[in-house]
Write a protein that holds these residues in place. Structure first.
Motif, PDB file in Angstrom:
ATOM      1  N   ARG A  93       0.830  -1.210   0.000  1.00 33.19           N
ATOM      2  CA  ARG A  93       0.000   0.000   0.000  1.00 33.19           C
ATOM      3  C   ARG A  93       0.856   1.248   0.000  1.00 33.19           C
ATOM      4  O   ARG A  93       1.789   1.389   0.804  1.00 33.19           O
ATOM      5  CB  ARG A  93      -0.935  -0.012   1.214  1.00 33.19           C
ATOM      6  CG  ARG A  93      -1.828   1.200   1.309  1.00 33.19           C
ATOM      7  CD  ARG A  93      -2.838   1.054   2.412  1.00 33.19           C
ATOM      8  NE  ARG A  93      -3.732   2.196   2.465  1.00 33.19           N
ATOM      9  CZ  ARG A  93      -4.860   2.249   3.166  1.00 33.19           C
ATOM     10  NH1 ARG A  93      -5.235   1.181   3.880  1.00 33.19           N
ATOM     11  NH2 ARG A  93      -5.623   3.318   3.166  1.00 33.19           N
ATOM     12  N   GLU A  94       0.559   2.168  -0.922  1.00 27.24           N
ATOM     13  CA  GLU A  94       1.218   3.459  -1.066  1.00 27.24           C
ATOM     14  C   GLU A  94       2.718   3.335  -1.334  1.00 27.24           C
ATOM     15  O   GLU A  94       3.449   4.323  -1.233  1.00 27.24           O
ATOM     16  CB  GLU A  94       0.961   4.337   0.165  1.00 27.24           C
ATOM     17  CG  GLU A  94      -0.518   4.633   0.388  1.00 27.24           C
ATOM     18  CD  GLU A  94      -0.772   5.516   1.574  1.00 27.24           C
ATOM     19  OE1 GLU A  94       0.206   5.918   2.242  1.00 27.24           O
ATOM     20  OE2 GLU A  94      -1.951   5.801   1.877  1.00 27.24           O
ATOM     21  N   GLN A 109      -1.492   4.523  -8.932  1.00 26.96           N
ATOM     22  CA  GLN A 109      -1.607   5.645  -8.006  1.00 26.96           C
ATOM     23  C   GLN A 109      -2.467   5.231  -6.819  1.00 26.96           C
ATOM     24  O   GLN A 109      -3.434   4.480  -6.984  1.00 26.96           O
ATOM     25  CB  GLN A 109      -2.229   6.860  -8.704  1.00 26.96           C
ATOM     26  CG  GLN A 109      -1.484   7.336  -9.931  1.00 26.96           C
ATOM     27  CD  GLN A 109      -2.242   8.414 -10.681  1.00 26.96           C
ATOM     28  OE1 GLN A 109      -3.229   8.957 -10.180  1.00 26.96           O
ATOM     29  NE2 GLN A 109      -1.796   8.720 -11.888  1.00 26.96           N
ATOM     30  N   TRP A 110      -2.125   5.724  -5.644  1.00 29.99           N
ATOM     31  CA  TRP A 110      -2.867   5.420  -4.430  1.00 29.99           C
ATOM     32  C   TRP A 110      -3.563   6.680  -3.929  1.00 29.99           C
ATOM     33  O   TRP A 110      -2.987   7.767  -3.963  1.00 29.99           O
ATOM     34  CB  TRP A 110      -1.937   4.897  -3.338  1.00 29.99           C
ATOM     35  CG  TRP A 110      -1.236   3.622  -3.672  1.00 29.99           C
ATOM     36  CD1 TRP A 110      -0.067   3.486  -4.362  1.00 29.99           C
ATOM     37  CD2 TRP A 110      -1.665   2.302  -3.351  1.00 29.99           C
ATOM     38  NE1 TRP A 110       0.268   2.161  -4.481  1.00 29.99           N
ATOM     39  CE2 TRP A 110      -0.690   1.411  -3.867  1.00 29.99           C
ATOM     40  CE3 TRP A 110      -2.773   1.771  -2.673  1.00 29.99           C
ATOM     41  CZ2 TRP A 110      -0.790   0.030  -3.719  1.00 29.99           C
ATOM     42  CZ3 TRP A 110      -2.872   0.397  -2.533  1.00 29.99           C
ATOM     43  CH2 TRP A 110      -1.893  -0.454  -3.042  1.00 29.99           C
ATOM     44  N   GLN A 111      -4.789   6.517  -3.439  1.00 24.42           N
ATOM     45  CA  GLN A 111      -5.483   7.637  -2.826  1.00 24.42           C
ATOM     46  C   GLN A 111      -6.433   7.121  -1.751  1.00 24.42           C
ATOM     47  O   GLN A 111      -6.832   5.957  -1.770  1.00 24.42           O
ATOM     48  CB  GLN A 111      -6.252   8.452  -3.864  1.00 24.42           C
ATOM     49  CG  GLN A 111      -7.393   7.720  -4.545  1.00 24.42           C
ATOM     50  CD  GLN A 111      -8.082   8.566  -5.601  1.00 24.42           C
ATOM     51  OE1 GLN A 111      -7.473   9.456  -6.185  1.00 24.42           O
ATOM     52  NE2 GLN A 111      -9.356   8.302  -5.843  1.00 24.42           N
ATOM     53  N   GLN A 112      -6.753   7.985  -0.801  1.00 18.31           N
ATOM     54  CA  GLN A 112      -7.634   7.595   0.299  1.00 18.31           C
ATOM     55  C   GLN A 112      -9.069   7.995  -0.024  1.00 18.31           C
ATOM     56  O   GLN A 112      -9.314   9.046  -0.617  1.00 18.31           O
ATOM     57  CB  GLN A 112      -7.180   8.262   1.601  1.00 18.31           C
ATOM     58  CG  GLN A 112      -7.935   7.785   2.841  1.00 18.31           C
ATOM     59  CD  GLN A 112      -7.283   8.280   4.121  1.00 18.31           C
ATOM     60  OE1 GLN A 112      -6.063   8.262   4.259  1.00 18.31           O
ATOM     61  NE2 GLN A 112      -8.108   8.724   5.058  1.00 18.31           N
ATOM     62  N   THR A 130      -8.121   3.218  -4.646  1.00 17.77           N
ATOM     63  CA  THR A 130      -8.711   4.011  -3.577  1.00 17.77           C
ATOM     64  C   THR A 130      -9.001   3.107  -2.385  1.00 17.77           C
ATOM     65  O   THR A 130      -9.606   2.042  -2.542  1.00 17.77           O
ATOM     66  CB  THR A 130     -10.014   4.678  -4.041  1.00 17.77           C
ATOM     67  OG1 THR A 130      -9.764   5.461  -5.212  1.00 17.77           O
ATOM     68  CG2 THR A 130     -10.590   5.563  -2.948  1.00 17.77           C
TER      69      THR A 130
END
Length: 263
Positions: A93-94, A109-112, A130
């Protein structure tokens, strides 16, 4: 009417599994899955992309199992080397910046966010993952598996209408599984199963497997007539078969690393 002897026969015991640590002759420590199987008649060691496994009959003692593994330690080391695949990605993760899809490594790409989801942005050929702040590894693996299955269904849905044009019927249903050795199968009732790791392969190879299984709707065997049906729809099938010989273990191991064990 069912036989009285069948009704009175004891039901077979279920398969029992446990994971053990094993030190190899070269000093490495690996995980060995020990399986007690009521169908087993002898001790057996096997190795595939999932690792090493010792299958034991129910009556075999643990001491006999340990002795059997020790006697075959050198063989086990050599077999594990055959399945050692460097570069199989572990999804962090991330941290991970790429994920495989359709024979390529795409930017990740990582996002919350409130909901866990993995999306393919076709306009930029990138992936966006996400995740809620508290999402764990189990959630990540489930989302990855669901994403790959959705993408695989998109591919099959794109190819199927053209391929069905000259077939006697359509498959009853198509499911995706994490298969150990096969790439696909067609049941007598017309149900088709495809290996989920096909979505990681180059699209032409995935389409070849679909063609192969669809041709079993015409010929249930692998006769010359069957291969003529395959060649009529996929003239480059030999090259795709060679591709799987070269890349197949890596594809399956990669999917397993990203999604976990088959459910």
């Amino acid at each position: 009417m069912p036989s009285l002897f069948r009704l009175l026969a004891p039901k077979p015991r279920t398969i029992e599994r446990e994971s053990l640590e094993l030190e190899l002759p070269d000093g490495r420590t690996i995980n060995l899955q020990r399986v007690r199987d009521p169908r087993a008649r002898r001790l057996r060691l096997s190795v595939d992309e999932r690792g090493a496994r010792l299958t034991m009959p129910l009556r075999a003692s643990l001491a006999n199992g340990e002795r059997f593994v020790a006697e075959h330690g050198d063989w086990l080391t050599k077999q594990l080397a055959r399945f050692q695949l460097d570069g199989v990605p572990a999804l962090e993760r991330e941290v991970s910046a790429q994920m495989p899809l359709r024979g390529a490594m795409l930017p990740l790409q990582w996002q919350q966010g409130r909901f866990a989801r993995l999306q393919y942005e076709s306009d930029v050929e990138a992936l966006v993952f996400t995740l809620p702040a508290k999402a764990g590894d189990g959630t990540i693996r489930r989302v990855v598996r669901d994403f790959y299955e959705a993408q695989a269904r998109v591919d099959v849905g794109r190819w199927l209408p053209r391929l069905l044009a000259d077939l006697p019927r359509a498959p009853r249903r198509i499911t995706f599984k994490m298969m150990s050795s096969q790439w696909g199968s067609l049941a007598p009732d017309g149900s088709m199963a495809l290996d989920l790791s096909l979505v990681l392969a180059r699209p032409s190879a995935f389409e070849y497997v679909l063609v192969h299984e669809l041709c079993h709707l015409i010929r249930a065997d692998h006769s010359r007539a069957f291969w003529r049906e395959v060649e009529a729809r996929c003239p480059h099938w030999r090259g795709e078969r060679d591709y799987f010989h070269a890349e197949g273990r890596r594809l399956k191991a990669t999917l397993r690393a990203l999604c976990g064990k088959a459910g």
